[in-house]
Design an enzyme around this catalytic site. Structure first.
Site, PDB file in Angstrom:
ATOM      1  N   ALA A  68     -40.034 -91.148   0.497  1.00  0.00           N
ATOM      2  CA  ALA A  68     -40.462 -91.893   1.670  1.00  0.00           C
ATOM      3  C   ALA A  68     -41.046 -93.214   1.175  1.00  0.00           C
ATOM      4  CB  ALA A  68     -41.500 -91.093   2.436  1.00  0.00           C
ATOM      5  N   GLY A 113     -39.129 -87.271  -0.489  1.00  0.00           N
ATOM      6  CA  GLY A 113     -38.253 -87.214   0.681  1.00  0.00           C
ATOM      7  C   GLY A 113     -36.775 -87.305   0.307  1.00  0.00           C
ATOM      8  N   GLU A 116     -35.790 -83.876  -0.744  1.00  0.00           N
ATOM      9  CA  GLU A 116     -35.768 -83.075   0.485  1.00  0.00           C
ATOM     10  C   GLU A 116     -34.519 -83.383   1.317  1.00  0.00           C
ATOM     11  OE1 GLU A 116     -39.840 -84.479   1.266  1.00  0.00           O
ATOM     12  OE2 GLU A 116     -40.317 -82.422   1.790  1.00  0.00           O
ATOM     13  N   GLU A 136     -45.102 -85.556  -4.694  1.00  0.00           N
ATOM     14  CA  GLU A 136     -46.136 -85.787  -3.670  1.00  0.00           C
ATOM     15  C   GLU A 136     -47.550 -85.446  -4.117  1.00  0.00           C
ATOM     16  OE1 GLU A 136     -43.222 -84.376  -3.143  1.00  0.00           O
ATOM     17  OE2 GLU A 136     -42.350 -85.118  -1.273  1.00  0.00           O
TER      18      GLU A 136
END
Ligand code: DAK
Length: 262
Positions: A68, A113, A116, A136
């Site tokens: 992200a 992300g 993911e 993260e």
């Protein structure tokens, strides 16, 4: 017809769509616009019955998606964080629930992300330069786009926890060893290989493929008895389709089947 996007390149060749996330200067990090456009591209593709498979990749030599967008996330308040989360989850679930298979062609870093996102896809092919990880915990957060749920389902709890708790970045060989990726190919062959798989899928019965995807995705969240009942339902309903008639006639007539997805 596909519309123009700011952060994506979407090309449809024959019956295969290739989505390239295109912010190479930021290692294709997922910001609000990318997430919004991914959701929109998924809707357009889902509504187009001529498309039989999707390949998702990143632009440039370095990254699939480096997570992200940390610049955008840095100053978010709770409300904005929630909005970002809901947008991201919407985009990811649209990709996961597309009727057709999605192949992640992982060309470089797939972190946070990005990792993911590959796990929301059906099949992962890695270039020998690909790297995976969930960093993260080093940023004071935890995976927010399904990583704590999809990773253990793919590789088992023990290995998943090691990756999630250490934030360690793993290379393509390790990702292959633990079953995170289906195969590793040379970087120059990545899209060629992904397209070969997509073409093989595209030559099969679209309804058979899409019902199988539904059975696997929904069935893994059910107990075995219910999951098998779901399979029975889906299997049975295929006998009302032209694809089933065509597939079986073609076999008995010793010719190639021409499936229409009807
Ligand atoms: N966001 C924004 N910019 C990024 C970025 C990212 N994730 N990753 C890299 N960049 C930018 C860098 O800042 C740099 O920009 P400039 O300095 O050139 O302006 C440019 O891309 C090139 O990167 P580097 O110069 O750092 O390149 P290196 O080869 O030195 O390093 C790297 C490559 C991938 C190891 C490094 O860039 C890196 O560690 N990047 C961050 C990776 C990371 O931690 N990603 C995880 C982010 S956390 C949520 C749901 C999900 C999430 C969050 C919330 N909700 C439910 C709300 C997900 C979180 C994450 O993904």
């Amino acid at each position: 017809m596909m519309r123009e996007f700011n952060t994506l390149e979407v090309a449809v060749e024959e019956n295969i769509a290739v989505i390239t996330i295109n912010r190479p200067k930021f290692l294709n990090a997922l910001n609000t616009e990318v997430l919004r456009e991914l959701a929109e591209a998924a809707d357009i593709i889902d509504a187009d019955s001529s498309i039989r498979a999707v390949i998702l990749t990143g632009s440039g030599e370095k990254a699939f998606v480096a997570g992200a967008d940390i610049v955008e996330m840095q100053n978010k308040n709770v409300l904005e964080g929630r909005e970002f989360s809901s947008l991201g989850n919407k985009a990811f679930s649209k990709i996961e629930n597309l009727k057709i298979p999605v192949i992640a062609a992982v060309n470089g870093f797939a972190l946070g992300g990005g990792c993911e996102l590959t796990m929301a896809c059906d099949i992962r092919i890695a270039s020998n330069k690909a790297k995976f990880g969930q960093p993260e915990i080093g940023l004071g957060i935890m995976p927010g786009f399904g990583g704590s749920q999809r990773l253990p389902r793919l590789v088992g709890k023990g290995i998943a926890k090691e990756i999630l708790f250490t934030g360690e970045i793993i290379n393509a060989e390790r990702a292959y060893e633990i079953g995170l990726v289906n195969r590793i190919v040379d970087a120059t062959e990545l899209l060629v290989e992904a397209k070969k798989i997509a073409q093989t899928i595209a030559s099969k019965s679209p309804l058979g493929v899409s019902f199988t995807k539904k059975a696997v995705n929904e069935g893994t969240n059910l107990d075995l008895e219910r999951a098998v009942s779901l399979e029975v339902e889906l299997f049975g309903s295929l006998f009302s389709t032209k694809d089933q008639k065509e597939g079986m006639s073609a076999f008995l007539e010793k010719r190639q089947a021409a499936f229409k997805g009807e």
